[in-house]
Design an enzyme around this catalytic site. Sequence first.
Site, PDB file in Angstrom:
ATOM      1  N   GLY A  73      13.681 -25.047 -27.587  1.00 44.71           N
ATOM      2  CA  GLY A  73      12.544 -24.476 -28.311  1.00 44.71           C
ATOM      3  C   GLY A  73      11.532 -23.861 -27.350  1.00 44.71           C
ATOM      4  N   GLN A 182       9.364 -27.953 -35.523  1.00 40.56           N
ATOM      5  CA  GLN A 182       9.228 -29.168 -36.338  1.00 40.56           C
ATOM      6  C   GLN A 182       9.486 -28.912 -37.825  1.00 40.56           C
ATOM      7  OE1 GLN A 182       8.810 -32.282 -35.353  1.00 40.56           O
ATOM      8  NE2 GLN A 182       8.443 -31.873 -33.196  1.00 40.56           N
ATOM      9  N   SER A 202      14.695 -25.536 -32.410  1.00 40.74           N
ATOM     10  CA  SER A 202      15.309 -26.361 -31.370  1.00 40.74           C
ATOM     11  C   SER A 202      16.325 -27.301 -31.989  1.00 40.74           C
ATOM     12  CB  SER A 202      14.209 -27.162 -30.674  1.00 40.74           C
ATOM     13  OG  SER A 202      14.776 -28.088 -29.787  1.00 40.74           O
ATOM     14  N   THR A 240      26.175 -17.793 -19.238  1.00 45.42           N
ATOM     15  CA  THR A 240      27.394 -18.137 -19.979  1.00 45.42           C
ATOM     16  C   THR A 240      27.037 -19.034 -21.161  1.00 45.42           C
ATOM     17  OG1 THR A 240      28.669 -17.974 -17.954  1.00 45.42           O
ATOM     18  CG2 THR A 240      29.680 -19.226 -19.755  1.00 45.42           C
ATOM     19  N   CYS A 327       6.166 -35.211 -25.179  1.00 39.90           N
ATOM     20  CA  CYS A 327       6.082 -34.347 -24.008  1.00 39.90           C
ATOM     21  C   CYS A 327       4.818 -34.646 -23.216  1.00 39.90           C
ATOM     22  CB  CYS A 327       6.100 -32.880 -24.422  1.00 39.90           C
ATOM     23  SG  CYS A 327       7.184 -32.564 -25.789  1.00 39.90           S
TER      24      CYS A 327
HETATM   25  N1  PLP Z   1       7.462 -26.680 -30.278  1.00 41.05           N
HETATM   26  C1  PLP Z   1       7.230 -27.805 -30.967  1.00 41.05           C
HETATM   27  C2  PLP Z   1       6.338 -27.752 -32.168  1.00 41.05           C
HETATM   28  C3  PLP Z   1       7.812 -29.012 -30.577  1.00 41.05           C
HETATM   29  O1  PLP Z   1       7.574 -30.130 -31.261  1.00 41.05           O
HETATM   30  C4  PLP Z   1       8.659 -29.023 -29.434  1.00 41.05           C
HETATM   31  C5  PLP Z   1       9.229 -30.283 -28.943  1.00 41.05           C
HETATM   32  O2  PLP Z   1       8.726 -31.358 -29.198  1.00 41.05           O
HETATM   33  C6  PLP Z   1       8.892 -27.810 -28.761  1.00 41.05           C
HETATM   34  C7  PLP Z   1       8.271 -26.666 -29.209  1.00 41.05           C
HETATM   35  C8  PLP Z   1       9.777 -27.747 -27.577  1.00 41.05           C
HETATM   36  O3  PLP Z   1      11.134 -27.834 -27.955  1.00 41.05           O
HETATM   37  P1  PLP Z   1      12.214 -28.210 -26.869  1.00 41.05           P
HETATM   38  O4  PLP Z   1      12.084 -29.667 -26.613  1.00 41.05           O
HETATM   39  O5  PLP Z   1      13.528 -27.859 -27.488  1.00 41.05           O
HETATM   40  O6  PLP Z   1      11.933 -27.374 -25.672  1.00 41.05           O
END
Ligand code: PLP
Length: 396
Positions: A73, A182, A202, A240, A327
């Site tokens: 994502g 989400q 994602s 790839t 995160c």
């Molecule tokens: N955007 C949102 C709203 C998310 O909740 C997240 C991940 O928690 C992401 C982007 C990032 O996605 P990814 O973990 O696949 O990089």
Amino acid sequence: MDKRFIYADNAATTAVSEEVLNAMLPHFRTAYGNASSIYKLGRDAQRDVEEARAKVAKALGADPKEIFFTSCGSESDNWAIKCTAERLAKKGKKHIITSVFEHHAVLHTCEYLEKQGFEVTYIPVSDKGLIDPEDVKNAIREDTALVTIMYANNEIGTIQPIEEIAAICKEKKVLFHTDAVQAVGHIDIDVHKQGIDMLSLSGHKIHAQKGIGALYVRKGIVLPNLIHGGGQERGKRAGTENVPAIVGLGVAMEIACTGIAERNAKILPKRERLIDGLLKLPYTRLNGDREKRLPGNLNISFEGLEGESLLLMLDNYGICGSSGSACTSGSLDPSHVLLSIGLKHEIAHGSLRLSIEDDVTDEDVDYILEVMPTIVERLRSMSPVWERMMKGEAYE
Ligand code: PLP
């Protein structure tokens, strides 16, 4: 009371489903061809990639040619935002609109662009965690290149008025991107009907593996490459193809985007029972609008305690939850999302997000509601903040 294991952190990540895993497995051992090779093993891989693309497109109401596979994502967000900005800057458009409570994949990308000389307007959110489309309308200028607003917030689950914002952008002839990481699989999305120009998703939030994502780009939009190299993804995204992950994402999208209403009807009563039960504890509040939120999300602040300690105690009871987004855990700063809806630092620190799916049973809900009062009471009894609060002293 027997200890249970309850996974209530699906907004952080999800388990790969049986169906996804089974679809992926042959692509590691027997069907391992490079999708660019011209012999049958390669052609089969190419066919499977295209089948997955068609599934992702169908699930979003898009055309397969509008779907590009990415590594996650975050990459999708970076690609849509940076490369649109880069292209339109050449036409004198160096203004971007986003919101204050986006995921860091969007916020940090915008901050990077600010350092490159772009101007970014950060739209505020209400105390319910909602964006007012009028604010977006008023922020649009002659030199606005892009509006990027998340579909649903990852921490408090609030669902934004995406169609209204998309309509405003269309009227003002400004491109509109939404981070729907989400939202996908929890809300019915039809990118064409909803007027969305670009959308990020994602895999690991919908029972595909980690490290696979996609970007939808409406036909006609020129999006320069983020990753240069080989001619994969019709020359738009080199590297790839990760065939097993792509095949898995196709299956995950097909499953996640079918029967959403039926699944939500099962989840919602459990979520509501959890909210009602937890709000019975004193000095608690629900963060984010109660109705306009993802069906499985609840985010509650418990005054006078520390979210990290709450998570560790919950873990001892076999319950997986989160405070702030996964995160950002490891950071001592309170969540920017909770601050954006007006929470004081101390209160933002004591917040819990549970994100449940339809595998959570009524007994699981009973169990959470049974253990939480003990946990909250114990943590508060050890908390100097709580002590000061109870004495009526200021604690900020
Ligand atoms: N955007 C949102 C709203 C998310 O909740 C997240 C991940 O928690 C992401 C982007 C990032 O996605 P990814 O973990 O696949 O990089």
